[in-house]
Design an enzyme around this catalytic site. Structure first.
Site: not given
Length: 174
Positions: A19, A83
């Site tokens: 974010q 990730e």
């Protein structure tokens, strides 16, 4: 999925460190357009010994985050690598905060639903205040290391980087 300059483009729901525009810029060399969104039916967990969160379906929870718009194939590969093996990329439905429009997007879901290190609720603002700077530095280190012949995964890079922080007296999230 849409088309962006002849390349497939994806919308990606992010709920943790991605974010933060500075983290995204380090990884993608740009900050894609983004909008606030809510993912229903999931919980965002803290992870013992880690500064990033994860999500798992729980049926009743809500996770606030952002949808990064127009992620290219190459960018998605980079984010998949970042990730690492702990997450699966899944298609989910989010609701955009400003318009209530529902959108099918990709997101990263924790693979190990029985992980004993899951606990509590991860807080983005707390992360920004306490861990953002080190996280950005570790992300840069990950990018540097992946160019080496013996490239380290993001997990290995972060373990090494944040272990050094522990030795310097800065505790990890517990």
């Amino acid at each position: 999925m849409s088309m962006l300059s002849g390349k497939a483009a994806y919308d990606l729901f992010v709920y943790g460190s991605l974010q933060e525009p500075e983290v995204v810029y380090v990884l993608l060399n740009r900050v894609p357009d983004h909008v606030s969104a809510v993912l229903s039916g999931f919980h965002r967990f803290r992870l013992k010994g880690r500064v990033y969160p994860t999500i798992l379906p729980d049926g009743t929870g809500k996770v606030n985050g952002k949808v990064l718009k127009g992620i290219t194939d190459d960018e998605l590969k980079m984010l998949d690598e970042f990730e690492d093996v702990e997450y699966d990329r899944k298609t989910v439905e989010v609701m955009l905060t400003d318009t209530s429009e529902k959108l099918q997007v990709e997101t990263y879901v924790w693979k190990n639903k029985d992980d004993p290190d899951l606990y509590g609720e991860w807080d983005f603002e707390e992360w920004r205040q306490h861990d953002k700077e080190d996280f950005v530095t570790a992300t840069k280190k990950f990018l540097e290391n992946r160019r080496l012949p013996e490239a380290k995964t993001r997990m290995d890079t972060f373990k090494t980087f944040f272990k050094q922080d522990l030795e310097n007296g800065k505790p990890l999230d517990s």
